[in-house]
Design an enzyme around this catalytic site. Structure first.
Site, PDB file in Angstrom:
ATOM      1  CG  ASP A 161     -31.364  -9.918 -79.416  1.00 52.99           C
ATOM      2  OD1 ASP A 161     -32.320 -11.041 -80.088  1.00 52.99           O
ATOM      3  OD2 ASP A 161     -31.921  -8.636 -79.988  1.00 52.99           O
ATOM      4  CG  ASN A 194     -33.144   2.737 -79.931  1.00 49.87           C
ATOM      5  OD1 ASN A 194     -33.585   1.764 -80.916  1.00 49.87           O
ATOM      6  ND2 ASN A 194     -33.279   2.287 -79.009  1.00 49.87           N
ATOM      7  CG  HIS A 238     -32.566  -1.709 -80.977  1.00 45.92           C
ATOM      8  ND1 HIS A 238     -33.274  -0.969 -79.639  1.00 45.92           N
ATOM      9  CD2 HIS A 238     -33.327  -2.877 -81.527  1.00 45.92           C
ATOM     10  CE1 HIS A 238     -34.401  -1.732 -79.588  1.00 45.92           C
ATOM     11  NE2 HIS A 238     -35.026  -2.956 -81.020  1.00 45.92           N
ATOM     12  CD  GLU A 279     -31.518  -0.724 -76.574  1.00 46.54           C
ATOM     13  OE1 GLU A 279     -31.827   0.173 -78.656  1.00 46.54           O
ATOM     14  OE2 GLU A 279     -31.607  -0.636 -76.221  1.00 46.54           O
TER      15      GLU A 279
HETATM   16  C1  GLP Z   1     -35.982  -6.267 -80.454  1.00 43.40           C
HETATM   17  C2  GLP Z   1     -35.599  -6.809 -80.853  1.00 43.40           C
HETATM   18  C3  GLP Z   1     -34.605  -6.756 -82.125  1.00 43.40           C
HETATM   19  C4  GLP Z   1     -35.803  -6.258 -82.754  1.00 43.40           C
HETATM   20  C5  GLP Z   1     -37.174  -4.977 -82.386  1.00 43.40           C
HETATM   21  C6  GLP Z   1     -38.069  -4.381 -83.270  1.00 43.40           C
HETATM   22  O1  GLP Z   1     -36.264  -5.470 -79.391  1.00 43.40           O
HETATM   23  N1  GLP Z   1     -34.351  -6.697 -79.530  1.00 43.40           N
HETATM   24  O2  GLP Z   1     -33.950  -8.094 -81.914  1.00 43.40           O
HETATM   25  O3  GLP Z   1     -35.872  -6.406 -84.718  1.00 43.40           O
HETATM   26  O4  GLP Z   1     -36.741  -5.036 -81.229  1.00 43.40           O
HETATM   27  O5  GLP Z   1     -38.943  -5.190 -82.232  1.00 43.40           O
HETATM   28  P1  GLP Z   1     -40.134  -5.170 -83.373  1.00 43.40           P
HETATM   29  O6  GLP Z   1     -40.101  -6.136 -85.021  1.00 43.40           O
HETATM   30  O7  GLP Z   1     -41.212  -5.858 -82.392  1.00 43.40           O
HETATM   31  O8  GLP Z   1     -40.261  -3.879 -83.631  1.00 43.40           O
END
Ligand code: GLP
Length: 245
Positions: free
Chosen positions: A72, A139, A141, A146
């Site tokens: 992404d 959440n 995702h 989402e």
């Molecule tokens: C982000 C990314 C995801 C990631 C997730 C968790 O916004 N789009 O690919 O896995 O949220 O992020 P973090 O590892 O900082 O908790």
């Protein structure tokens, strides 16, 4: 090690151990498929693993021939913006690990829907993905898929959930600058990877990890779809694994 059907959960003592374990697993996959296609994630969770991979490179591991696809990118955002995933990947992964065949959704594309279509096609044309690295949002995702009424099959230009915007605010100087939209691959592309490596760290992820692996398969918890994938390895630290049964 805990076996949950098709999902193997490896519990590491702490973040450092999780990062080392995940790096070893990933490096072994690259050794087995040195010119393979691999999927990358951003976020805080895999940062330690990327540092560990750079140490493995210093000891002779070669990541230079793989083709990479990221999950992404924010939209709109320029690749030179320090908050972009393009910048994150260049700084933490592509340059330190010597990767040149790299792909991310283009946060500057004039037509985001067309960019998603083209990115998904490029991903499909690249052939089998050997391993997809994943993190999980609080959440549930994966990528920027989402929670929703339905699983989002295809790559899309999506609005971010308020909880995601709030979680990402820590990375921006001004909360008003946190992007409200992103380009993300869909659940279909993630599920097509031959293997999935999910990294989870911290007590704040314990509830969602338990829901994703042990709760109902529902688009309200997008990561719960992983229960249907044939080969998932979860590397979680003790805090994140605390609510797994
Ligand atoms: C982000 C990314 C995801 C990631 C997730 C968790 O916004 N789009 O690919 O896995 O949220 O992020 P973090 O590892 O900082 O908790």
């Amino acid at each position: 090690m805990v076996m949950l059907r098709n999902i193997t959960v490896q519990v590491a003592d702490d973040y450092a151990a999780m990062s080392q374990r995940a790096a070893a697993i990933f490096a072994a996959e690259v050794k087995a498929a040195p010119a393979g296609v691999f999927g990358f994630a951003t976020g805080s969770t895999p940062e330690g693993m990327y540092v560990e991979l750079a140490k493995l490179r210093a000891r002779g591991a070669d990541f230079s021939q793989i083709t990479t696809f990221n999950l992404d990118e924010y939209y709109p955002i320029r690749p030179e913006d320090a908050q972009s995933y393009a910048y994150y990947m260049k700084q933490r992964v592509f340059d330190p690990l010597g990767m040149v065949k790299t792909n991310l959704p283009d946060g500057t594309a004039a037509d985001p829907a067309a960019e998603c279509l083209a990115y998904e096609q490029k991903l499909a044309d690249a052939g089998d993905m050997a391993m997809q690295i994943l993190g999980i949002g609080t959440n549930g995702h994966i990528g920027f898929n989402e929670p929703d009424e339905v699983f989002s099959c295809h790559a899309a230009h999506v609005p971010l959930a308020q909880s995601t915007i709030d979680a990402n605010a820590r990375l921006f100087d001004d909360a008003a600058l946190v992007p409200r939209h992103a380009l993300t691959v869909g659940i279909h592309s993630i599920m097509m990877a031959k293997k999935i490596l999910l990294l989870v760290s911290g007590a704040g992820k314990a509830d969602i990890l338990a829901a994703a692996l042990g709760g109902p398969i529902t688009p309200r918890v997008p990561a719960s779809i992983l229960q249907l994938h044939p080969c998932v390895t979860v590397v979680a630290d003790t805090a994140a694994a605390a609510k797994l049964r």
